[in-house]
Design an enzyme around this catalytic site. Structure first.
Site, PDB file in Angstrom:
ATOM      1  N   HIS A 176       0.816  -1.209   0.040  1.00  0.00           N
ATOM      2  CA  HIS A 176       0.102  -0.044  -0.220  1.00  0.00           C
ATOM      3  C   HIS A 176       0.970   1.548   0.151  1.00  0.00           C
ATOM      4  CE1 HIS A 176      -3.576  -1.656   1.423  1.00  0.00           C
ATOM      5  NE2 HIS A 176      -3.403  -3.616   1.702  1.00  0.00           N
ATOM      6  N   ASN A 179     -10.362  -2.998   3.070  1.00  0.00           N
ATOM      7  CA  ASN A 179     -10.339  -2.481   1.386  1.00  0.00           C
ATOM      8  C   ASN A 179     -11.185  -2.534   0.071  1.00  0.00           C
ATOM      9  OD1 ASN A 179      -7.412  -2.956   1.295  1.00  0.00           O
ATOM     10  ND2 ASN A 179      -7.690  -5.935   1.010  1.00  0.00           N
TER      11      ASN A 179
HETATM   12  C1  HEM Z   1      -7.844  -8.854   4.815  1.00  0.00           C
HETATM   13  C2  HEM Z   1      -7.100  -7.958   4.401  1.00  0.00           C
HETATM   14  C3  HEM Z   1      -6.130  -7.225   5.118  1.00  0.00           C
HETATM   15  C4  HEM Z   1      -6.613  -5.408   4.246  1.00  0.00           C
HETATM   16  C5  HEM Z   1      -7.803  -5.630   4.595  1.00  0.00           C
HETATM   17  C6  HEM Z   1      -5.335  -4.421   4.082  1.00  0.00           C
HETATM   18  C7  HEM Z   1      -6.044  -3.500   4.208  1.00  0.00           C
HETATM   19  C8  HEM Z   1      -4.250  -2.479   4.641  1.00  0.00           C
HETATM   20  C9  HEM Z   1      -4.226  -0.869   4.373  1.00  0.00           C
HETATM   21  C10 HEM Z   1      -5.753  -0.178   4.009  1.00  0.00           C
HETATM   22  C11 HEM Z   1      -3.261  -0.793   4.585  1.00  0.00           C
HETATM   23  C12 HEM Z   1      -3.061   0.678   4.005  1.00  0.00           C
HETATM   24  C13 HEM Z   1      -3.000   1.452   5.193  1.00  0.00           C
HETATM   25  C14 HEM Z   1      -2.601   2.960   4.814  1.00  0.00           C
HETATM   26  O1  HEM Z   1      -3.748   4.034   3.850  1.00  0.00           O
HETATM   27  O2  HEM Z   1      -1.400   3.949   5.341  1.00  0.00           O
HETATM   28  C15 HEM Z   1      -2.230  -1.455   4.455  1.00  0.00           C
HETATM   29  C16 HEM Z   1      -1.027  -1.664   4.837  1.00  0.00           C
HETATM   30  C17 HEM Z   1      -0.648  -3.088   5.438  1.00  0.00           C
HETATM   31  N1  HEM Z   1      -1.024  -4.088   5.955  1.00  0.00           N
HETATM   32 FE1  HEM Z   1      -2.446  -4.437   5.078  1.00  0.00          FE
HETATM   33  N2  HEM Z   1      -4.329  -5.507   4.861  1.00  0.00           N
HETATM   34  C18 HEM Z   1      -4.634  -7.272   4.854  1.00  0.00           C
HETATM   35  C19 HEM Z   1      -4.226  -8.120   4.840  1.00  0.00           C
HETATM   36  C20 HEM Z   1      -2.642  -7.539   5.465  1.00  0.00           C
HETATM   37  C21 HEM Z   1      -1.838  -8.575   6.858  1.00  0.00           C
HETATM   38  C22 HEM Z   1      -2.633 -10.347   6.532  1.00  0.00           C
HETATM   39  C23 HEM Z   1      -0.824  -8.415   6.380  1.00  0.00           C
HETATM   40  C24 HEM Z   1       0.567  -9.106   7.567  1.00  0.00           C
HETATM   41  C25 HEM Z   1       0.199 -10.246   8.324  1.00  0.00           C
HETATM   42  C26 HEM Z   1      -0.630  -6.859   6.218  1.00  0.00           C
HETATM   43  C27 HEM Z   1       0.295  -6.155   6.504  1.00  0.00           C
HETATM   44  C28 HEM Z   1       0.129  -4.818   6.157  1.00  0.00           C
HETATM   45  C29 HEM Z   1       1.770  -3.953   6.423  1.00  0.00           C
HETATM   46  C30 HEM Z   1       2.733  -4.375   6.513  1.00  0.00           C
HETATM   47  C31 HEM Z   1       0.722  -2.303   5.390  1.00  0.00           C
HETATM   48  C32 HEM Z   1       1.925  -0.804   5.900  1.00  0.00           C
HETATM   49  C33 HEM Z   1       1.606  -0.142   6.955  1.00  0.00           C
HETATM   50  C34 HEM Z   1       2.288   0.803   7.072  1.00  0.00           C
HETATM   51  O3  HEM Z   1       3.712   0.701   7.011  1.00  0.00           O
HETATM   52  O4  HEM Z   1       2.061   1.994   7.892  1.00  0.00           O
HETATM   53  N3  HEM Z   1      -2.105  -6.450   5.215  1.00  0.00           N
HETATM   54  N4  HEM Z   1      -3.477  -2.920   4.560  1.00  0.00           N
END
Ligand code: HEM
Length: 705
Positions: free
Chosen positions: A87, A160
Site C-alpha cells: 500500500h 479494502n
Molecule cells: C483483509 C486483509 C487486509 C486488508 C484489508 C489490508 C489493508 C491494508 C491497508 C488499507 C493498508 C494501507 C494503510 C495505509 O493507508 O496506510 C495496509 C497496509 C499494510 N498492511 Fe494490510 N491489509 C490486509 C492484510 C494484511 C496482512 C495479513 C498483513 C500482514 C500479516 C498486512 C500487513 C500490512 C502492512 C505491513 C502494511 C503497511 C503499513 C504501514 O507501513 O503503515 N496486511 N493494509
C-alpha cells in the site's frame, strides 16, 4: 573592519512578469521584505544568499564551514523514509463521521452513544502492489483505511475495496505479497499481477480463487476513489456496556454509486495521467463536491454464524447482503485536503489493533496476524515508537501514558512520575487505571490443542467464487474472462496458464472455456481437485455487481468537450449549464492551450491541449467543431484518438453535425450512444442519457477478442 555584506553585487532584471535581482554569475536572487519572510537556517539564523555556496575566491573551493549549505544538503539527503512495504501508493483526505442514531444497544463505542455525534476522520486510499511512484490505475485492490478520532481514542478500520482476501492465515502474507510484487531478479513488472510468480502462487493456493475472481473484475480498476465501496473484510465484534457481544462486518457505501473504467482505458490513463485518482480526489474536495460514504453494519450472532454456509472467521468469504441486510449507521464525508502530503498522508499510521471500548476482534487468523504486523512495520517505517505523537496519528482526545524517551520524543510528561503504582497522590501521581471506563476485552472462552492447523470449515474454495461470478451482469462476466485472458497471456509458463483454467472449471464452465479459448489452450485441463465439493446452489447476490446497481446520476463525473475555433458558443454553454445542474463538470479540450474563438466572437479558455486531455480521462465527451475545425482535426491523430477511444470505451458521445468528418475518420458508427446536439436545449437530454455512464450495448461490436 571587514565588510560582512556579500561581495556578489546584484542588479535588477526582468523575467517575464517577475522583477528579480541578478548576481554576477547571472543567477536569480529574490529577497525578503514586506510580507515576504526572511529565509533562515533550521537554527533560525537569517540566510543572506541561497544561490551560492561559500567559496574561497570566486572560482575557488567550497569551504566546510558553510553551515547553511551543510544543513540544507544534510536535510535533503535524509528526506526519504522507507515507503510502506505494501500500500505504498496512497492518497488521503480529512473529513468527519456523523452517526445517524445512537447504537448504545449494540456497542458502548463512544462515537455511537449520542445521536448525531460528529467526529473527525482521516482516510487514506491506496493501491497494494506498486511502489510509491507507481500509476494510479494499476489493476489492483484499493486500500480503504479510515481513522476515526473518537473521544475514547482512535479507531482504525483498515479495509479494502474488496470484501474478501487472498489468504486465510497471516503466515502466508509475505509469500502472497512477494509473489504479487515485481520478480526479485529482474525487478519487474511493477504494480502488476500479470506475471508468472503471481499466478503461480495463486494457482497453487485454491483459497485465493474467490479473491482472484474479484481482482479480475472491474472492482480493481475503479473510476475514482469516490465511486468505490469499502469493506472491513474480517468479522469483528461490537460490545455493549453490559458485555453483550454482536458480530459485525463493516461496509462503506459510496453516495454517488460505484463506477469502474474499462481495461484498455486504464492502460491509457496510466500514461495520460498516472495521478488520475489522487487528482480526482483533490479536485472534487477543492471544488466543494465532498466525497461521501455511508457506514453499513452487518450484525449477527453465534446462531447466524453457526447456520451460515461458511465460517465467519474465514476472510476469503463474505456474507451476501441479501442474506444479512446492511444497517446504515452514519456518514463519512471528506471535506478537506491535506496541508502537506508527507506530514499527513505519508506519516499516517493505521493499525487494525487501534480499536476503542465497544469494539473487539474475532479469532479470524488473518486479523490476528495483522494485529501484530502494522505496529511492527510502522516502527521501521517511521523510525521511532513516538510516531503516535505525530499530529496525524495522535488522538484528538486527552491521552496520558507513562511511555517515555526514544527517538524524537517531542511529547514529554512533566514532573517526576514515570511509573505506577506510586505514592505521589493527586495530579503529581500521574495517570491511573480506569476499571469502569477502560477497555475490556470480550471474555470469550477459548480452548483447544496448540497446533499448526487450518480449520476444515475453511476448505470450500470455489463456491463463493462461483456465486460472485454468477452475480455479475453479462458485460461484467465478459470483463472477468478478458482480464484473466490478459493476465495469463503475460504468464510465460504454459503450465501455470492451464492450472488457472483448471481452477476456473470449478467456478463456471463457460468462464473456463472463454479463458481457455482466449489463451488458445490446445486442450482443456481437468478441473483442479477441490478440497470440498463445489456448492452450486448458492443464490446469486445482485449487490455484488457494479453495472447491475447503476449510480443513476452523472453527478461528480466529467465531460470533455473537444472544440475548435468557430465552436457554437450557445451549444457549448448549454452543455456546460446542463452539466452544472447535474453536479458534473465540463472541461474544454482545444488544439492549443490558449483556447479558441467561438462563433459569436467570445473567447473560450481551454482546460487542456488535446494531447494532454485524451478522452480516457473523461466520463463522456462532446465534439463541437466548426467545418474548418472538423477538417483540420480529422487530419490530427490525437483528435482521432480522442474520438476513437471514447467510442471504443463505450462512452456517450455528443457532437454537432459539423464534427461528422472527424467522427467518420475515427471510425465512429452511429448508435444509441452517439447523439447529435442541434441546439443548446438538447444538452439536458444528453446529460440525462449520460446517467447510464456507459453505452454497454456497443461493447460487443468494438471488442471482438
Ligand atoms: C483483509 C486483509 C487486509 C486488508 C484489508 C489490508 C489493508 C491494508 C491497508 C488499507 C493498508 C494501507 C494503510 C495505509 O493507508 O496506510 C495496509 C497496509 C499494510 N498492511 Fe494490510 N491489509 C490486509 C492484510 C494484511 C496482512 C495479513 C498483513 C500482514 C500479516 C498486512 C500487513 C500490512 C502492512 C505491513 C502494511 C503497511 C503499513 C504501514 O507501513 O503503515 N496486511 N493494509
Amino acid at each position: 573592519m571587514a565588510k560582512t555584506t556579500s561581495p556578489n553585487s546584484r542588479k535588477p532584471a526582468q523575467l517575464g512578469d517577475q522583477t528579480v535581482a541578478r548576481g554576477e554569475g547571472g543567477e536569480t536572487h529574490q529577497v525578503a521584505g514586506g510580507d515576504v519572510p526572511v529565509l533562515t537556517t533550521q537554527q533560525g539564523v537569517p540566510v543572506s544568499d541561497d544561490q551560492n555556496s561559500l567559496k574561497i575566491g570566486r572560482r575557488g573551493p567550497t569551504v566546510l564551514e558553510d553551515f547553511h549549505f551543510r544543513e540544507k544538503i544534510f536535510h535533503f539527503d535524509h528526506e526519504r523514509i522507507p515507503e510502506r512495504v505494501v500500500h505504498a501508493r496512497g492518497y488521503g483526505a480529512h473529513g468527519y463521521f456523523k452517526n445517524f442514531a445512537s447504537l448504545a444497544e449494540i456497542t458502548r463505542a463512544d462515537l455511537f452513544q449520542r445521536a448525531g455525534e460528529k467526529i473527525p476522520a482521516f482516510v487514506r486510499f491506496s493501491t497494494v502492489a506498486g511502489s510509491k511512484g507507481s500509476a494510479d490505475l494499476a489493476r489492483d485492490v484499493r486500500g480503504f483505511a479510515v481513522k476515526l478520532y473518537t473521544k475514547e481514542g482512535n479507531w482504525d478500520i483498515v479495509g479494502n475495496n474488496i470484501p474478501v482476501f487472498f489468504i486465510q492465515d497471516a503466515i502466508k502474507f509475505p509469500d502472497m505479497v512477494h509473489a504479487a510484487k515485481e520478480e526479485p531478479d529482474r525487478a519487474f513488472p511493477q504494480a502488476q499481477t500479470a506475471h508468472d510468480n503471481f499466478w503461480d502462487f495463486i494457482s497453487l493456493n485454491p483459497e485465493s480463487i474467490n479473491m482472484a475472481l474479484w481482482i479480475m473484475s472491474d472492482r480493481t480498476i475503479p473510476r475514482s476513489f469516490r465511486f468505490m465501496e469499502g469493506f472491513g473484510v474480517h468479522t469483528f465484534r461490537l460490545v455493549t456496556a453490559t458485555g453483550k457481544s454482536t458480530f459485525v462486518k463493516f461496509h462503506w457505501k459510496p453516495k454517488l454509486g460505484m463506477q469502474s473504467v474499462v481495461w484498455n482505458e486504464a492502460l491509457k490513463i496510466n500514461g495520460a495521467d498516472p495521478d488520475f485518482h489522487r487528482r480526482d480526489l483533490w479536485d472534487a474536495i477543492r471544488m466543494g463536491a465532498f466525497p461521501e460514504w455511508e457506514l453499513g453494519l452487518q450484525l449477527f450472532d453465534e446462531k447466524f454464524a453457526d447456520k451460515f454456509a461458511f465460517d465467519v472467521l474465514d476472510p476469503t468469504k463474505l456474507i451476501p447482503e441479501e442474506e444479512l441486510p446492511i444497517r446504515r449507521v452514519g456518514r463519512l464525508v471528506l471535506d478537506r485536503v491535506v496541508d502537506n502530503f508527507f506530514a499527513e498522508t505519508e506519516q499516517v499510521a493505521f493499525c487494525t489493533q487501534n480499536i476503542v471500548p465497544g469494539v473487539d476482534f474475532s479469532n479470524d487468523p488473518l486479523l490476528q496476524g495483522r494485529n501484530f504486523s502494522y505496529l511492527d512495520t510502522q516502527l521501521k517505517r517511521l523510525g521511532s515508537p513516538n510516531f503516535t505523537y505525530l499530529p496525524i496519528n495522535a488522538p484528538k482526545c486527552p491521552f496520558h501514558t507513562l511511555q517515555q524517551d526514544g527517538h524524537m520524543a517531542f511529547v514529554n510528561p512533566k514532573g517526576r512520575v514515570n511509573y505506577e503504582p506510586n505514592s505521589w497522590g493527586g495530579a503529581a501521581g500521574g495517570p491511573r487505571e480506569a476499571p469502569e471506563q477502560g477497555f475490556h476485552s470480550f471474555p470469550a472462552e477459548e480452548q483447544g490443542q496448540k497446533a499448526r492447523v487450518r480449520s476444515d470449515t475453511f476448505a470450500d474454495h470455489y463456491s463463493q467464487a462461483r456465486q460472485f461470478y454468477l452475480s455479475q451482469t453479462e458485460i461484467e462476466q465478459r470483463h472477468i474472462a478478458s482480464a484473466f485472458t490478459f493476465e495469463l497471456s503475460k504468464v510465460e509458463t504454459p503450465a501455470i496458464r492451464a492450472r488457472m483454467v483448471a481452477h476456473l472449471l470449478n467456478v463456471d464452465a463457460a468462464l473456463a472455456k472463454a479463458v481457455a479459448d482466449g489463451l488458445r489452450l490446445k486442450e482443456m485441463p481437468k478441473p483442479a481437485e477441490p478440497a470440498r465439493p463445489v456448492v452450486k446452489t448458492l443464490k446469486p447476490s445482485p449487490a455484488l455487481s457494479i453495472i447491475g446497481n447503476p449510480a443513476g446520476t452523472f453527478e461528480g463525473r466529467k465531460l470533455g468537450a473537444l472544440v475548435s475555433d468557430g465552436v457554437d458558443a450557445a451549444l457549448l454553454n448549454g452543455l456546460r449549464a446542463a452539466l452544472e445542474k447535474e453536479g458534473a463538470v465540463l472541461k474544454v479540450v482545444a488544439p492549443m492551450i490558449g483556447g479558441v474563438e467561438a462563433s459569436d466572437g467570445s473567447w473560450i479558455e481551454a482546460d487542456e491541449k488535446i494531447d494532454g486531455g485524451p478522452s480516457v480521462v473523461f466520463d463522456a465527451v462532446a465534439v463541437l467543431l466548426s467545418d474548418a475545425g472538423a477538417k483540420l482535426l480529422a487530419e490530427e491523430a490525437t483528435a482521432r484518438d480522442f474520438v476513437a477511444d471514447a467510442f471504443a470505451h463505450c462512452k456517450f458521445i455528443a457532437h454537432n453535425g459539423a464534427a461528422a468528418p472527424l467522427l467518420a475518420k475515427a471510425g465512429v458508427a452511429a448508435d444509441g450512444g452517439v447523439v447529435e446536439l442541434k441546439a443548446g436545449r438538447d444538452a439536458a437530454a444528453f446529460v440525462q442519457t449520460c446517467r447510464q455512464l456507459r453505452f454497454w450495448e456497443r461493447e460487443a461490436k468494438v471488442k471482438r477478442v
